[in-house]
Design a protein around this motif. Sequence first.
Motif, short mmCIF file in Angstrom:
data_model
loop_
_atom_site.label_atom_id
_atom_site.label_comp_id
_atom_site.label_asym_id
_atom_site.label_seq_id
_atom_site.Cartn_x
_atom_site.Cartn_y
_atom_site.Cartn_z
N UNK A 307 0.84 -1.19 0.00
CA UNK A 307 0.00 0.00 0.00
C UNK A 307 0.88 1.25 0.00
N UNK A 308 0.37 2.31 -0.60
CA UNK A 308 1.10 3.56 -0.64
C UNK A 308 0.80 4.37 0.63
N UNK A 309 1.84 4.97 1.17
CA UNK A 309 1.73 5.66 2.44
C UNK A 309 0.75 6.84 2.36
N UNK A 310 0.75 7.56 1.24
CA UNK A 310 -0.17 8.68 1.10
C UNK A 310 -1.62 8.24 1.14
N UNK A 311 -1.92 7.07 0.57
CA UNK A 311 -3.29 6.54 0.58
C UNK A 311 -3.69 6.16 1.99
N UNK A 312 -2.79 5.47 2.70
CA UNK A 312 -3.09 5.05 4.07
C UNK A 312 -3.30 6.26 4.98
N UNK A 313 -2.47 7.29 4.83
CA UNK A 313 -2.62 8.49 5.66
C UNK A 313 -3.95 9.18 5.38
N UNK A 314 -4.42 9.15 4.14
CA UNK A 314 -5.72 9.75 3.83
C UNK A 314 -6.84 8.99 4.51
#
Length: 332
Positions: A307-314
Amino acid sequence: MRTFSARSLLIGALILACVVAALLSIFVGSAPLPFARMADVFTGHGDPIARTILIELRLPRALLGLSVGAMLGTAGAALQGYLRNPLAEPSVLGASNAAALGAVIALYFGFAQWHPAILPLMAIAFAIIALVMLFALAGHSESPLTLILAGIAVGTLATAGVSLALNLSPNPFAAMEITTWLLGSLEDRSFSHVWIALPCIAIGLILLLWDGRALDALTLGEDGARAMGFDLGRIRLRLLLGVAIGVGGAVAVSGAIGFVGLIVPHLIRPLTDRSPSAVLLPSAIAGAALLTLADVLVRIVPTSNELKLGVVMAFLGVPVFLVHLMRERRLW
């Protein structure tokens, strides 16, 4: 005395969270290693594979998670204090968007293949260009509203440039590389990325933490801050330089990661006296812990692709922010 003790307790707890997050980032990953094998690496007797995983892959990733998170958290707290706007974060001044545009141009034209430092340097350069444009649009005005409007204009222009690059991408592979970078990630980062980003982040943190008392004075209004002897022009220059250099260096190696600068100050503020200076340092430490823990999460979730970190943070940031908003809507 009680206030000092409460602040010390908060900072101590956040530092402990950072240490735990860093240890998890080093010892936990998609490739499980026995503890004895990891211990051998740190005593100088480990096998080459384990050493590569721990020292050359996980350690720089942990360092970047801590430093990028600290930069984004501090930038959000400083901007919210300076602009007196609870929705302020680095993208408000266009720094994040411009840094992303610089990196996308490096990928689009193939400059990033010349040398690993090209992509970060172009991201930082475009963040500085955004700063110059911001000064040009805002002129000599010291009004926070003028800066916000100018920042929105610069950020929108940078976002349009990114969209144009995707639209005119010469092949689907180039578009995929750009899109992947825009999603944000610390995957496959090395110590070369650490040495490129860390000086910029250090400079940004120093500039933003410098004006804590000035941010407190601004809660009385611009006239009140001037009456207390603060030079608002110099304060603005230091803040904008800190955001441009620090966030530019962070975005250059991590890609676009949102919500850290927005939610971290909101989570920290109720635990302090709510003055801007009291929020700055805890936001840096909390941002470091939050981003590093989120990066650990993306590695342990079982998926075919990481998973991409930016997606998880969103996904993490929106619910947390909404819950906190409902609890604290009577105050800021």
